[in-house]
Design a protein around this motif. Structure first.
Motif, mmCIF file in Angstrom:
data_model
loop_
_atom_site.group_PDB
_atom_site.id
_atom_site.type_symbol
_atom_site.label_atom_id
_atom_site.label_comp_id
_atom_site.label_asym_id
_atom_site.label_seq_id
_atom_site.Cartn_x
_atom_site.Cartn_y
_atom_site.Cartn_z
ATOM 1 N N ASP A 1 0.826 -1.198 0.000
ATOM 2 C CA ASP A 1 0.000 0.000 0.000
ATOM 3 C C ASP A 1 0.866 1.256 0.000
ATOM 4 O OD1 ASP A 1 0.736 0.665 2.620
ATOM 5 O OD2 ASP A 1 -1.085 -0.180 3.498
ATOM 6 N N ARG A 2 0.213 2.416 0.032
ATOM 7 C CA ARG A 2 0.935 3.679 -0.088
ATOM 8 C C ARG A 2 1.954 3.877 1.016
ATOM 9 N NH1 ARG A 2 -0.502 10.019 0.883
ATOM 10 N NH2 ARG A 2 0.800 10.770 -0.797
ATOM 11 N N PHE A 3 1.710 3.271 2.165
ATOM 12 C CA PHE A 3 2.584 3.456 3.313
ATOM 13 C C PHE A 3 3.721 2.431 3.325
ATOM 14 C CE2 PHE A 3 -1.721 4.815 4.307
ATOM 15 C CZ PHE A 3 -1.497 6.150 4.623
ATOM 16 N N ALA B 1 7.189 4.135 8.525
ATOM 17 C CA ALA B 1 8.222 3.853 7.534
ATOM 18 C C ALA B 1 7.708 2.736 6.632
ATOM 19 C CB ALA B 1 9.528 3.458 8.191
ATOM 20 N N ASP C 1 -4.015 11.202 4.225
ATOM 21 C CA ASP C 1 -2.758 10.808 3.576
ATOM 22 C C ASP C 1 -2.895 9.403 2.978
ATOM 23 O OD1 ASP C 1 -2.780 9.251 5.881
ATOM 24 O OD2 ASP C 1 -0.664 9.568 6.339
ATOM 25 N N TYR C 2 -4.115 8.986 2.662
ATOM 26 C CA TYR C 2 -4.344 7.633 2.148
ATOM 27 C C TYR C 2 -3.845 7.443 0.709
ATOM 28 C CZ TYR C 2 -7.537 6.447 6.046
ATOM 29 O OH TYR C 2 -8.091 6.172 7.266
ATOM 30 N N GLY C 3 -3.693 8.524 -0.034
ATOM 31 C CA GLY C 3 -3.399 8.376 -1.452
ATOM 32 C C GLY C 3 -4.581 7.769 -2.188
ATOM 33 N N ARG D 1 -4.039 5.194 -4.593
ATOM 34 C CA ARG D 1 -3.611 3.936 -5.210
ATOM 35 C C ARG D 1 -4.323 2.748 -4.602
ATOM 36 N NH1 ARG D 1 2.625 2.479 -4.564
ATOM 37 N NH2 ARG D 1 1.820 1.308 -2.794
ATOM 38 N N ASP D 2 -4.572 2.802 -3.297
ATOM 39 C CA ASP D 2 -5.250 1.717 -2.603
ATOM 40 C C ASP D 2 -6.748 2.027 -2.537
ATOM 41 O OD1 ASP D 2 -2.594 0.595 -1.891
ATOM 42 O OD2 ASP D 2 -2.474 2.430 -0.709
ATOM 43 N N PHE E 1 -8.437 2.531 0.244
ATOM 44 C CA PHE E 1 -8.779 3.158 1.533
ATOM 45 C C PHE E 1 -9.831 4.262 1.363
ATOM 46 C CE2 PHE E 1 -4.044 2.290 2.308
ATOM 47 C CZ PHE E 1 -4.272 1.081 2.926
ATOM 48 N N PRO F 1 2.632 10.713 3.400
ATOM 49 C CA PRO F 1 2.343 9.700 4.412
ATOM 50 C C PRO F 1 2.886 10.093 5.788
ATOM 51 C CG PRO F 1 3.097 8.650 2.391
ATOM 52 C CD PRO F 1 3.256 10.134 2.204
ATOM 53 N N PHE F 2 2.045 10.001 6.792
ATOM 54 C CA PHE F 2 2.406 10.248 8.195
ATOM 55 C C PHE F 2 2.625 11.734 8.530
ATOM 56 C CE2 PHE F 2 4.919 6.371 6.792
ATOM 57 C CZ PHE F 2 3.950 5.447 7.123
#
Lengths: 291, 291, 291
Positions: free
Chosen positions: A193-195, A273, B12-14, B16-17, B19, B45-46
């Protein structure tokens, strides 16, 4: 039974071109009462199996409606377009519309299975926008109109076909090995996934039953070996250790974790991360978890 | 007071997935009358602080409704999930829902401040979709259900908590220095937009009051020095010059400009080109403007 | 005539910033009954001509409504903002709103042309959100409010202006050469899509009339020469061969094809691969097809 008023739309169209917008416009024209929810359009181009796995994971979390899925490298060729009605009648999607290339079946299995499904082969519709019909954009010309017809409560979708004949994609690999006093689960990476979380095809039930819940165990480490084309050549054959945890916050910075993710799958993760970057791993790789 | 019918969603899910799509589906199921507007899902992200600043800038331009914000690296850990009702009752969002990690407070300050706000800690809800509850996707399982409940007019959101106890992020740096007969404003780069415009934390009021409006001055140049990790080492210490302008079209090709942007912030810009690329600058860098 | 209830929105705003979300929020506030459909926001920054061509291709596939288009490098400068009502009254969009910089005219031509259109120059509106008015975000402050006003059925949009005075972009290049016993069509690459399909400005009618439909001919190969800045220097001057086909599935792996795409344009394609990558080609390049 009332006609559905929600369409869940997944594709590999991306957002750079106007494909997605034109499909939305088609649905607006044919079923103006329906809300259209984009699941994702960033499935890798032509990746039917990746799209099938993403869709199967999403559908248990959706409410009533029609799933419209388009990852369709065979558009215009011999593959059929189909509409599927699932056999149960609860608060999940009752309808799936897409190409018969394997994209729909894993989602259908998550929604009750082939046994109780009804399937229609979509008849080509007269192109209602004037001009020559196209054979390269069935999402606009065949599939969205079918989803719209379902939302209008239309009964005549095409010729019934045998659900058993639907094309299937290969299931993701999950293998168990109990040799040598240790348990090893080999599982395919189904998605990053994006993370950078690394989702595996294995689920909690693939681990030995006697493993306690993360909150009930002081420290349980699992050995992770990536058996993959992209693995670091210098990686230790014995693998790296991942700690069995409940959530990201249980991990130290830089520590690898194994948890049950929000779809019920095992996943390798890190706190703030990318585990995917740390493991140098890709979808389709195999991971061996040894406990 | 009527229940809100619009949800503004930032994360911050983007894309691509699935979510974002699954959260939309959850809202559709729980509050079918509500429109869901995506502010952006491309917060890094984060990046809680970046999300907080983007949200604070957007909310003054929104109408009534519920802000649903999810940048949540601590998901599943000790941080609380909260719903906030702002103290005023005008045509801007009255509600904010998100993790209590600093993400919401700058937006709340833009909507009337902590003093008049009411805050509830969201109780964990029984997972209404069957299967094991997840602790890693509170956007789907806790926050979207709360936003849906607010849109249904439900009153019981959880236990009231003290607004003063909400977690805060560090405010972006803005410093003034009037030494040596010149005025220097040091300001953090809060965001780079798609066009390469460099938004600063400083606003018009941070410049000396006697500076005329751009249209009333022949040419006013401001010295720009980037005090940043990414600054070119060979850059002239004296900085580069930016012209004080009203809009992009006032600039020559290749010329750097300083203007008040559409959020009321000072920004370094170029005409049909990226000031960020020209300055080799990043969010979080410091810029010194000397007039 | 009823007021429209759908807005089709295209821009170069991208999805990283909150620009698109804030425009949606503005439309929600001003015309809550209207659905807003995103055509794309990934037009290259400042690329008015690219946006104009993408819009012109999309509009024939849309239903009734208002097209809101924003690719506007001249924002705040001398260019006008306009609303256009097309002269016909069928089931396609009757309204176009955007900057008068060439962005709208090709779409207007696809919807009936300049001759029967009515055009208004949008008056600056008092900023209804408090604070200083901005001159750098007309999408939010001028164009979306005009689209909202049209959806509310308002008649007073501004001062009428002469449609003939609308700014035009250069039409994409299509040239014919019948010398030497062979027919050559030189056409500009108008767009590359996510799949790497290479769309040309030429249409079926630009090919010699005696060429049969792909399904009626055993094998017809067309010579393709890229006359472009990005062409491989080692490419054979005689070009490469493309087979005239109906759809992707007619091609072998690795084979180049020429087909009529879903917008009625000629396109160079491959099966499950990127023709753009294989040809090393970019939008704006010229391609010579010799039959």
């Amino acid at each position: 039974v009332t006609a559905p008023d929600t369409v869940f739309f997944l594709s590999d169209y991306g957002l750079r071109d106007t494909f997605v917008g034109v499909v939305h416009a088609t649905l607006r024209r044919l079923a103006p009462h329906a809300a259209v929810i984009d699941l994702t359009h960033e499935i890798a181009p032509f990746d039917v199996r990746g799209g099938a796995m993403a869709l199967a994971q999403a559908v248990p979390h959706l409410g009533p409606g029609v799933v419209l899925a388009v990852v369709d490298p065979g558009v215009g060729g011999g593959r059929r377009c189909v509409a599927v009605r699932t056999g149960h009648d609860d608060d999940r999607p009752r309808w799936l519309v897409g190409p018969d290339n394997g994209l729909l079946v894993p989602a259908l299995e998550a929604l009750g299975g082939l046994d109780t499904a009804t399937v229609w082969q979509l008849a080509p519709r007269p192109h209602d926008r004037g001009g020559d019909p196209s054979v390269t954009f069935d999402g606009r010309d065949v599939l969205a109109p079918a989803a719209g017809a379902i939302c209008r409560g239309e009964a005549d979708l095409g010729a019934p076909v045998d659900p058993a004949g639907l094309v299937k994609v290969a299931a993701p690999v999950v293998e168990h090995d109990n040799g040598g006093g240790r348990v090893t689960v080999r599982a395919e990476v189904t998605a990053l996934d994006r993370f950078g979380n690394v989702q595996l095809a294995a689920r909690r039930a693939d681990l030995p039953a006697q493993i306690p819940a993360p909150d009930d165990v002081r420290t349980l480490r699992v050995s992770v070996a990536v058996m993959a084309r992209f693995a670091h050549p210098e990686r230790d054959d014995a693998g790296v250790a991942a700690r069995w945890v409940s959530t990201f916050g249980d991990l130290e910075r830089g520590e690898l974790g194994l948890l049950v993710d929000s779809n019920g799958c095992l996943a390798l993760v890190m706190a703030e991360a990318s585990a995917a970057a740390a493991l140098c791993i890709a979808a389709g790789d195999l991971v061996a978890l040894t406990i």
